[in-house]
Design a protein around this motif. Sequence first.
Motif, short mmCIF file in Angstrom:
data_model
loop_
_atom_site.label_atom_id
_atom_site.label_comp_id
_atom_site.label_asym_id
_atom_site.label_seq_id
_atom_site.Cartn_x
_atom_site.Cartn_y
_atom_site.Cartn_z
N VAL A 136 0.86 -1.20 0.00
CA VAL A 136 0.00 0.00 0.00
C VAL A 136 0.88 1.24 0.00
CG1 VAL A 136 -1.94 -1.08 1.19
CG2 VAL A 136 -0.13 -0.01 2.53
N LYS A 137 0.33 2.32 -0.53
CA LYS A 137 1.08 3.59 -0.55
C LYS A 137 0.91 4.30 0.79
CE LYS A 137 1.02 4.47 -5.54
NZ LYS A 137 0.66 5.42 -6.60
N ALA A 138 1.74 3.94 1.75
CA ALA A 138 1.63 4.51 3.09
C ALA A 138 2.22 5.92 3.10
CB ALA A 138 2.36 3.61 4.08
N PHE A 139 1.34 6.93 3.11
CA PHE A 139 1.78 8.31 3.02
C PHE A 139 1.41 9.08 4.28
CE2 PHE A 139 0.91 12.77 1.47
CZ PHE A 139 2.22 13.11 1.24
N GLU A 140 2.40 9.76 4.85
CA GLU A 140 2.17 10.62 6.01
C GLU A 140 2.15 12.07 5.50
OE1 GLU A 140 1.24 11.62 9.71
OE2 GLU A 140 1.65 9.54 9.16
N PRO A 141 0.96 12.69 5.46
CA PRO A 141 0.86 14.05 4.88
C PRO A 141 1.68 15.07 5.65
CG PRO A 141 -1.31 13.04 5.14
CD PRO A 141 -0.34 12.18 5.89
N GLY A 142 2.15 16.09 4.92
CA GLY A 142 2.92 17.17 5.54
C GLY A 142 2.13 18.46 5.61
N LEU A 143 2.84 19.57 5.78
CA LEU A 143 2.19 20.87 5.94
C LEU A 143 1.47 21.32 4.67
CD1 LEU A 143 4.96 22.79 7.95
CD2 LEU A 143 2.84 21.79 8.84
N LEU A 144 1.98 20.94 3.50
CA LEU A 144 1.34 21.33 2.25
C LEU A 144 -0.04 20.69 2.10
CD1 LEU A 144 4.25 21.33 -0.37
CD2 LEU A 144 3.25 23.26 0.84
N ALA A 145 -0.17 19.48 2.63
CA ALA A 145 -1.48 18.80 2.60
C ALA A 145 -2.47 19.52 3.50
CB ALA A 145 -1.34 17.35 3.05
N LYS A 146 -2.00 19.89 4.68
CA LYS A 146 -2.85 20.59 5.64
C LYS A 146 -3.26 21.97 5.12
CE LYS A 146 -2.97 21.71 10.58
NZ LYS A 146 -2.16 21.83 11.81
N ALA A 147 -2.38 22.60 4.32
CA ALA A 147 -2.63 23.96 3.82
C ALA A 147 -3.52 23.99 2.59
CB ALA A 147 -1.30 24.64 3.50
N ASN A 148 -3.83 22.82 2.01
CA ASN A 148 -4.68 22.81 0.81
C ASN A 148 -6.00 23.52 1.08
OD1 ASN A 148 -5.42 22.08 -1.87
ND2 ASN A 148 -6.68 20.41 -1.05
N ARG A 149 -6.35 24.47 0.22
CA ARG A 149 -7.56 25.30 0.31
C ARG A 149 -7.51 26.26 1.50
NH1 ARG A 149 -12.66 21.97 0.58
NH2 ARG A 149 -13.64 23.85 -0.27
N GLY A 150 -6.30 26.46 2.04
CA GLY A 150 -6.15 27.36 3.17
C GLY A 150 -5.05 28.37 2.94
N ILE A 151 -4.45 28.82 4.04
CA ILE A 151 -3.38 29.81 3.99
C ILE A 151 -2.10 29.19 4.52
CG2 ILE A 151 -2.58 32.03 4.92
CD1 ILE A 151 -5.50 32.92 5.07
N LEU A 152 -1.01 29.35 3.79
CA LEU A 152 0.30 28.90 4.26
C LEU A 152 1.11 30.15 4.61
CD1 LEU A 152 2.20 26.45 4.67
CD2 LEU A 152 3.09 26.89 2.38
N TYR A 153 1.43 30.28 5.89
CA TYR A 153 2.15 31.47 6.36
C TYR A 153 3.60 31.14 6.65
CZ TYR A 153 3.61 35.37 9.31
OH TYR A 153 4.31 36.43 9.83
N VAL A 154 4.50 31.90 6.01
CA VAL A 154 5.94 31.72 6.22
C VAL A 154 6.52 33.01 6.78
CG1 VAL A 154 8.10 30.96 5.18
CG2 VAL A 154 5.94 30.27 4.14
N ASP A 155 6.83 33.00 8.08
CA ASP A 155 7.46 34.16 8.70
C ASP A 155 8.96 34.13 8.35
OD1 ASP A 155 7.80 36.42 10.16
OD2 ASP A 155 7.62 35.47 12.13
N GLU A 156 9.55 35.30 8.18
CA GLU A 156 10.96 35.41 7.77
C GLU A 156 11.21 34.58 6.51
OE1 GLU A 156 12.54 37.60 9.20
OE2 GLU A 156 11.69 37.82 11.19
N VAL A 157 10.34 34.75 5.53
CA VAL A 157 10.42 33.93 4.32
C VAL A 157 11.74 34.15 3.57
CG1 VAL A 157 9.24 35.63 2.87
CG2 VAL A 157 9.11 33.23 2.26
N ASN A 158 12.34 35.34 3.74
CA ASN A 158 13.61 35.60 3.04
C ASN A 158 14.78 34.84 3.65
OD1 ASN A 158 12.97 37.29 5.19
ND2 ASN A 158 14.22 38.98 4.48
N LEU A 159 14.56 34.18 4.80
CA LEU A 159 15.61 33.36 5.41
C LEU A 159 15.38 31.86 5.17
CD1 LEU A 159 16.01 35.16 8.89
CD2 LEU A 159 17.28 35.56 6.77
N LEU A 160 14.32 31.54 4.43
CA LEU A 160 13.97 30.14 4.19
C LEU A 160 15.02 29.48 3.30
CD1 LEU A 160 11.51 28.36 4.97
CD2 LEU A 160 10.57 28.84 2.70
N ASP A 161 15.29 28.21 3.58
CA ASP A 161 16.24 27.43 2.80
C ASP A 161 15.84 27.41 1.32
OD1 ASP A 161 18.46 25.27 2.79
OD2 ASP A 161 16.78 24.29 1.78
N ASP A 162 16.83 27.60 0.45
CA ASP A 162 16.56 27.68 -0.99
C ASP A 162 15.80 26.47 -1.52
OD1 ASP A 162 17.60 30.15 -1.33
OD2 ASP A 162 19.43 29.54 -2.36
#
Length: 355
Positions: A136-162
Amino acid sequence: MSTTNNTVNLLEQSRPVFPFTAIVGQEEMKLALLLNVIDPKIGGVMIMGDRGTGKSTTVRALVDLLPTIQAVANDPFNSDPFDPESMSPEIQERLEKNEKLEIVTKKIAMVDLPLGATEDRVCGTIDIEKALTEGVKAFEPGLLAKANRGILYVDEVNLLDDHLVDVLLDSAASGWNTVEREGISISHPARFILVGSGNPEEGELRPQLLDRFGMHAQIGTVKDANLRVQIVEQRSHFDQSPFEFRKNYTESQEKLTEKITQARAILKEVNLDYNYRIKISQICSDLDVDGLRGDIVTNRASKALAAFENRREVTPEDIYRVIPLCLRHRLRKDPLETIDSGDKVKEAFRKVFGF
């Protein structure tokens, strides 16, 4: 609905949020956030400003105002039961088999993406051992799954890993997140409003990411002494007695929520005159804005503003208010120059519209 309300009430009791309507000043930032809630297709907001100017406080205050959506029950991707584009493959398969889907009403989610997050935490992980042994395709969803149809907030986005920036770019562009491990591939919808904040002193964003944000709000430290005292006193009152403080703004919060809900309902009815659309594109052309994203976002934002003010027709004043937010980060500039304050955009507007 009662279960949802109880959950919200429990969250409010444990983590009281500063009321959006209590925030003094920073009108540009507040307007950009509200317009994106009214029309998520505007493409998100980048908020740049000095430290301690209330960027994170304002974004998190938006949680109270977010409208409800219908989603498939017990689905980690917040699948839309009526829109295949925002539906996970599993839900699509269930529909094809004519299975009856249980539908729940829930608030739009706001997900925080911490700076130290790993790729697995953001994208999700595949349990290879389970996939191989149980088939079976055992998948553990991440933050992108939780953010679907919502808002994804990244504080200090200019310091985020490339590398994580690239992941966000791919998802923001396609609306889907794909995880591949050892020849196993899983995809799920990841349509979210991207909201970022940062301090320009800590470095500018890569142009590729900056262009993905529909709007760019610049905020500065309040200079007026009376306003500064008011802001400090409000924050002090909130810290001392958050629940009592929030009660004072219950009515204004409810009115603003109703206004947003009404705006979302009439948005499709709002008309932007063809002549105004020509002029918007003329401004973008005069300013040498690359691509057509600037034209599209300005059209959407001006219609969202008209809807917010309960009008069915866009006026030149609506366009004037939103166009600096939509274009200032798309202007070609000297590498040593910071993002234009909006004066160039306003000047081009006045020239084309004859103001």
